[in-house]
Design a protein around this motif. Structure first.
Motif, PDB file in Angstrom:
ATOM      1  N   THR A 536       0.839  -1.210   0.000  1.00 29.72           N
ATOM      2  CA  THR A 536       0.000   0.000   0.000  1.00 29.72           C
ATOM      3  C   THR A 536       0.869   1.253   0.000  1.00 29.72           C
ATOM      4  O   THR A 536       0.616   2.216  -0.742  1.00 29.72           O
ATOM      5  CB  THR A 536      -0.921   0.003   1.223  1.00 29.72           C
ATOM      6  OG1 THR A 536      -1.730  -1.181   1.196  1.00 29.72           O
ATOM      7  CG2 THR A 536      -1.827   1.231   1.215  1.00 29.72           C
ATOM      8  N   LEU A 537       1.892   1.251   0.827  1.00 27.65           N
ATOM      9  CA  LEU A 537       2.780   2.406   0.903  1.00 27.65           C
ATOM     10  C   LEU A 537       3.535   2.624  -0.400  1.00 27.65           C
ATOM     11  O   LEU A 537       3.618   3.759  -0.904  1.00 27.65           O
ATOM     12  CB  LEU A 537       3.768   2.215   2.062  1.00 27.65           C
ATOM     13  CG  LEU A 537       4.847   3.290   2.210  1.00 27.65           C
ATOM     14  CD1 LEU A 537       4.218   4.636   2.554  1.00 27.65           C
ATOM     15  CD2 LEU A 537       5.869   2.890   3.261  1.00 27.65           C
ATOM     16  N   VAL A 538       4.074   1.542  -0.987  1.00 26.82           N
ATOM     17  CA  VAL A 538       4.840   1.670  -2.224  1.00 26.82           C
ATOM     18  C   VAL A 538       3.956   2.184  -3.355  1.00 26.82           C
ATOM     19  O   VAL A 538       4.338   3.099  -4.112  1.00 26.82           O
ATOM     20  CB  VAL A 538       5.485   0.319  -2.585  1.00 26.82           C
ATOM     21  CG1 VAL A 538       6.082   0.359  -3.993  1.00 26.82           C
ATOM     22  CG2 VAL A 538       6.562  -0.041  -1.568  1.00 26.82           C
ATOM     23  N   ILE A 539       2.767   1.622  -3.476  1.00 29.74           N
ATOM     24  CA  ILE A 539       1.858   2.061  -4.546  1.00 29.74           C
ATOM     25  C   ILE A 539       1.432   3.513  -4.321  1.00 29.74           C
ATOM     26  O   ILE A 539       1.351   4.315  -5.273  1.00 29.74           O
ATOM     27  CB  ILE A 539       0.629   1.127  -4.610  1.00 29.74           C
ATOM     28  CG1 ILE A 539       1.081  -0.279  -5.042  1.00 29.74           C
ATOM     29  CG2 ILE A 539      -0.413   1.671  -5.566  1.00 29.74           C
ATOM     30  CD1 ILE A 539      -0.032  -1.322  -4.969  1.00 29.74           C
ATOM     31  N   MET A 540       1.163   3.881  -3.070  1.00 31.15           N
ATOM     32  CA  MET A 540       0.730   5.243  -2.783  1.00 31.15           C
ATOM     33  C   MET A 540       1.842   6.248  -3.087  1.00 31.15           C
ATOM     34  O   MET A 540       1.594   7.289  -3.707  1.00 31.15           O
ATOM     35  CB  MET A 540       0.319   5.342  -1.312  1.00 31.15           C
ATOM     36  CG  MET A 540      -0.262   6.703  -0.933  1.00 31.15           C
ATOM     37  SD  MET A 540      -0.919   6.734   0.752  1.00 31.15           S
ATOM     38  CE  MET A 540       0.583   6.404   1.676  1.00 31.15           C
ATOM     39  N   LYS A 541       3.078   5.943  -2.718  1.00 34.08           N
ATOM     40  CA  LYS A 541       4.182   6.851  -3.018  1.00 34.08           C
ATOM     41  C   LYS A 541       4.414   6.936  -4.520  1.00 34.08           C
ATOM     42  O   LYS A 541       4.710   8.017  -5.059  1.00 34.08           O
ATOM     43  CB  LYS A 541       5.468   6.381  -2.323  1.00 34.08           C
ATOM     44  CG  LYS A 541       5.465   6.561  -0.822  1.00 34.08           C
ATOM     45  CD  LYS A 541       6.863   6.366  -0.240  1.00 34.08           C
ATOM     46  CE  LYS A 541       7.792   7.482  -0.640  1.00 34.08           C
ATOM     47  NZ  LYS A 541       9.103   7.389   0.014  1.00 34.08           N
ATOM     48  N   PHE A 542       4.271   5.820  -5.200  1.00 33.96           N
ATOM     49  CA  PHE A 542       4.464   5.820  -6.658  1.00 33.96           C
ATOM     50  C   PHE A 542       3.415   6.707  -7.336  1.00 33.96           C
ATOM     51  O   PHE A 542       3.749   7.538  -8.192  1.00 33.96           O
ATOM     52  CB  PHE A 542       4.393   4.382  -7.178  1.00 33.96           C
ATOM     53  CG  PHE A 542       4.581   4.262  -8.646  1.00 33.96           C
ATOM     54  CD1 PHE A 542       5.846   4.273  -9.224  1.00 33.96           C
ATOM     55  CD2 PHE A 542       3.475   4.144  -9.494  1.00 33.96           C
ATOM     56  CE1 PHE A 542       6.005   4.160 -10.596  1.00 33.96           C
ATOM     57  CE2 PHE A 542       3.626   4.033 -10.867  1.00 33.96           C
ATOM     58  CZ  PHE A 542       4.899   4.035 -11.416  1.00 33.96           C
ATOM     59  N   LEU A 543       2.152   6.556  -6.957  1.00 35.04           N
ATOM     60  CA  LEU A 543       1.094   7.345  -7.583  1.00 35.04           C
ATOM     61  C   LEU A 543       1.204   8.825  -7.216  1.00 35.04           C
ATOM     62  O   LEU A 543       0.970   9.696  -8.065  1.00 35.04           O
ATOM     63  CB  LEU A 543      -0.273   6.793  -7.160  1.00 35.04           C
ATOM     64  CG  LEU A 543      -0.589   5.373  -7.648  1.00 35.04           C
ATOM     65  CD1 LEU A 543      -1.944   4.913  -7.122  1.00 35.04           C
ATOM     66  CD2 LEU A 543      -0.562   5.305  -9.172  1.00 35.04           C
ATOM     67  N   MET A 544       1.581   9.112  -5.969  1.00 34.39           N
ATOM     68  CA  MET A 544       1.757  10.512  -5.585  1.00 34.39           C
ATOM     69  C   MET A 544       2.891  11.160  -6.363  1.00 34.39           C
ATOM     70  O   MET A 544       2.779  12.316  -6.817  1.00 34.39           O
ATOM     71  CB  MET A 544       2.044  10.610  -4.086  1.00 34.39           C
ATOM     72  CG  MET A 544       0.842  10.376  -3.204  1.00 34.39           C
ATOM     73  SD  MET A 544       1.257  10.598  -1.462  1.00 34.39           S
ATOM     74  CE  MET A 544      -0.336  10.304  -0.713  1.00 34.39           C
TER      75      MET A 544
END
Length: 622
Positions: A536-544
């Motif tokens: 969740t954290l990796v995907i969220m940082k990537f999208l941000m």
């Protein structure tokens, strides 16, 4: 008758003139004169013949007696001569013995005199040496008095200093046997091999002995380095064979040697400190590949991108904290920690810089490194803001308001510090760096030691300057490399060839030190939850990151946002440091701290896979 008398006279003259023979001859003469009777004459004749025989025998025996007497005389003379010779030999030998004894006595007396002289000279030398040693002793006493700090006496009365009991563990030999108690004095003098443990289970080693004149060696630290290097080789080799980055192997070696594995690393702080030097030299090499021209092209994008990404992470963290009923201070801290990305890891990914498509386009490595450097600056600012978060955690409203004003002041201070650093870099580039590089090149023709020492000194100089201006030390290392890269490709190549082996070795220690904080047992206990949280954290940082870069990048460079976002989609290893400080300050709990460590580790392990997939897909299209 006269004829007979004549014959007797002849016999008388024939015998030698001895009394016996003369008497015999006289008897024969008387016989011839007196005796006339025939019978009497016959008897007398027999007596005479008998006497003649006796006289003949005596005459024959006389020479033998003379010879015997002569022999006796000769033997006696020989004995006398032998006795005289013996007496003479004895006298001569006695004289020789007396002379030899006299010579020996004279030699002994002379030797005794020389020994006395030597003893006197030695006593004189010893007296001089004793005087010299006495002077040296007084000088040594003065030296010890000057260098002894009396740290215990000077600090025990200070405010906030507590006196508590500690355990002192002596060094153990092979087999787990303690050293012989008879060597207690040696053990007391060699405190560097001892371990102190306080009531909170913190372990300490000697950092500065009381007697600074004696060299000390931390054998635990040496053994730990040997273990890390020896185990990193097979682990990194295996990862290379299976197609993974070698840094995975280095992290695994740290896991195996750390508290969750063999627990053989006793000087963890020292190993991590040495690994921090790997971060410095890694950023310096990045700066060598990052020229000032590239820095000027991306500084606006770097500042805007890093600040926007941090604000989005903090905003998302506050929303999650409101939903999960977490205190705002904890949410702000956790979000800020997770918003940082690992500069050394991404630097290893780039390994030579990005690609420029067209004139005026931005390459992904410049943008990525610029944003990472600005995040390092934000890290220094966040460390300065932590006391304000502690005051907010305690509920002191007045302190929190004052802390808010203090944060604004810190922001202004950081901006002024950055301006001062950039001004200093401009002056160094214009007036110092060129001459400095030429001088180093001239002095390093015969040996590379001066070149290596000069480069390291310049890196540490820039590191110290940025530290004094309250800017991160990592930024100083990066700027040192960027300044040297402005001197041309030849200087950059020479410096790179000299510093890369040092960087690689220290980077191995750094990645192994990350593995010391990985706890596989805790990860296994909460594996499902941690995997979901990490993804969740990796995907969220990537999208941000994709969203922010889509807004701030120029139209002709937006195709690099995917690769830059993939490089930012992990958590920096500095979250270990921030998490430990926050836990000691009471901002976060033990459980949150372990979750931050685990998520950080898992994100670092997933980062190479995400980077490889993204670059394989998008770099080919550029």
């Amino acid at each position: 008758m006269f004829i007979k008398i004549h014959n007797y006279l002849q016999i008388f003259t024939f015998f030698p003139s001895s009394p016996f023979s003369r008497s015999l001859a006289l008897l024969l003469l008387i016989r011839s004169l007196v005796l006339v009777n025939t019978k009497a004459e016959a008897l007398m004749q027999r007596v005479c013949w008998l006497l003649c025989l006796i006289g003949l025998a005596g005459a024959l025996a006389a020479p033998q007696k003379d010879q015997l007497a002569q022999r006796v005389v000769r033997v006696y003379q020989t004995k006398e001569n032998a006795q005289k010779e013996r007496k003479s030999w004895v006298a001569n030998n006695c004289k020789q013995l007396e002379e030899q004894e006299y010579v020996e006595l004279v030699a002994a007396e002379k030797h005794q005199q020389e020994a006395v002289k030597s003893a006197l000279a030695q006593n004189k030398t010893l007296s001089i040496l004793d005087g010299i040693l006495e002077d040296v002793k007084r000088a040594a006493d003065r030296l010890e008095e000057e260098i002894e700090e009396h740290a215990f006496d000077n600090n025990k009365q200070m405010k906030g200093v507590n006196v508590e009991a500690v355990l002192r563990v002596e060094n153990e030999e092979k087999g787990g046997k303690l050293k012989n108690t008879s060597k207690q004095k040696e053990v007391e003098d060699d405190l560097g091999l001892s371990m102190l443990i306080d009531s909170q289970n913190n372990q300490y080693v000697l950092t500065k002995p009381r007697d600074s004149t004696m060299p000390r060696t931390d054998h635990h630290f040496i053994k730990d380095l040997v273990s890390v290097v020896m185990l990193s080789l097979p682990c990194g080799w295996i990862c290379s064979l299976v197609g993974l980055p070698p840094m995975f192997g280095y992290i695994i070696s740290g896991v195996l040697l750390g508290p969750s594995g063999l627990n053989s690393i006793r000087s963890m702080v020292q190993v991590e400190t040495l690994g921090e030097l790997g971060v410095f030299f890694t950023l310096f090499v990045v700066g060598l590949e990052f020229s000032p021209e590239r820095l000027r092209k991306v500084w606006k994008t770097s500042v805007q991108g890093s600040c926007c990404l941090s604000l989005l992470m903090v905003g998302a963290g506050l929303l999650w904290g409101q939903f999960l009923h977490i205190q705002p201070t904890q949410t702000v801290f956790i979000s800020t920690c997770l918003s940082l990305s690992s500069t050394p890891l991404v630097s290893r990914f780039l390994a030579g810089g990005g690609k420029v498509d067209k004139e005026g386009d931005l390459d992904y490595s410049s943008v990525l490194l610029g944003m990472l450097v600005m995040q390092d600056v934000q890290l220094g600012l966040f460390i300065a803001v932590m006391p304000t978060l502690i005051q907010a955690q305690s509920g002191d409203l007045d302190g929190f308001l004052y802390g808010g004003l203090r944060v604004l002041g810190l922001l202004a201070q950081v901006l002024l510090s950055l301006a001062a650093v950039l001004l200093l870099c401009s002056l160094l580039r214009s007036y110092v760096i060129g001459q400095y590089c030429k001088r180093l090149h001239a002095e390093s023709k015969d040996t590379k030691e001066i070149l290596l020492l000069g480069i390291t000194a310049f890196v540490f100089f820039m590191l110290t300057v940025t530290e004094l201006l309250d800017v991160s030390m990592e930024l100083g290392c990066f700027l040192a490399g960027a300044l040297l890269s402005s001197q041309g490709h030849m200087v950059t190549s020479e410096v790179m060839g000299c510093i890369e082996p040092v960087r690689d070795f220290l980077a191995i220690i750094f990645f192994a030190s990350i593995g010391l904080h990985v706890f596989p047992t805790f990860v296994l206990y909460e594996l499902t939850f941690l995997i979901v949280l990490t993804l969740t954290l990796v995907i969220m940082k990537f999208l941000m990151a994709v969203l922010v870069l889509s807004v701030i990048l120029p139209q002709n460079s937006r195709h690099i946002r995917w690769i830059v976002s993939a490089g930012l989609a992990q958590v920096s290893e500095f979250s270990f440091v921030l998490g430990s400080q926050a836990r000691r300050a009471g901002i976060i709990s033990r459980e949150v701290y372990l979750l931050v460590l685990s998520v950080t580790t898992l994100s670092l392990l997933l980062a190479p896979l995400l980077w490889r997939v993204t670059t394989h897909r998008w770099v080919a299209r550029m």
